[in-house]
Design a protein around this motif. Sequence first.
Motif, short mmCIF file in Angstrom:
data_model
loop_
_atom_site.label_atom_id
_atom_site.label_comp_id
_atom_site.label_asym_id
_atom_site.label_seq_id
_atom_site.Cartn_x
_atom_site.Cartn_y
_atom_site.Cartn_z
N GLU A 42 26.81 -18.79 10.01
CA GLU A 42 26.75 -20.09 10.70
C GLU A 42 26.58 -21.24 9.70
OE1 GLU A 42 23.88 -19.98 13.85
OE2 GLU A 42 24.89 -18.30 14.83
N GLN A 45 29.86 -21.83 7.98
CA GLN A 45 30.78 -22.58 8.83
C GLN A 45 30.43 -24.07 8.84
OE1 GLN A 45 30.13 -20.16 12.34
NE2 GLN A 45 32.22 -19.36 12.22
N MET A 82 35.27 -14.60 8.44
CA MET A 82 35.16 -16.01 8.76
C MET A 82 35.83 -16.86 7.68
SD MET A 82 33.56 -19.11 7.99
CE MET A 82 32.17 -18.65 6.96
N GLN A 86 39.01 -19.39 7.99
CA GLN A 86 38.90 -20.80 7.58
C GLN A 86 39.84 -21.15 6.43
OE1 GLN A 86 37.12 -23.20 9.16
NE2 GLN A 86 36.71 -21.61 10.67
#
Length: 124
Positions: A42, A45, A82, A86
């Motif tokens: 998190e 991100q 992730m 991205q």
Amino acid sequence: LRAGIVVGGLFLGLGGCGAKPGVPSNPAQTNLLKAVADGDVEAAQRAIRAGASPNEHFGPVDARVSPLMAALAQRNEKMALMLLEQGARPQTSYQRYSARDLSLKLFGHGSRVHNAIVAQEAKP
């Protein structure tokens, strides 16, 4: 005292902002590297949303590594996936290992990470 992270037994220094090779280019980049080191998806991100690049390499000039390679070295499947989502480019390497080689060695053929790297490599 110098801040840094250890990835695969290698200490990688984290400096402040700057354009020196191996030093994060902005605070968001430093936050991304710390998040990868901590395994905090998190926070990683958030750092990317704040302007960090999933493709900026860091560390000493002779041992530069991308956030993706750091996540792979830590065997953090969630983080690696992730970063790929991205826009992390898997056409990166560390010493003699490519991202594909490392994912194959650590996660195995047919794993989600390995398949994601192969798919990302196929993109133009």
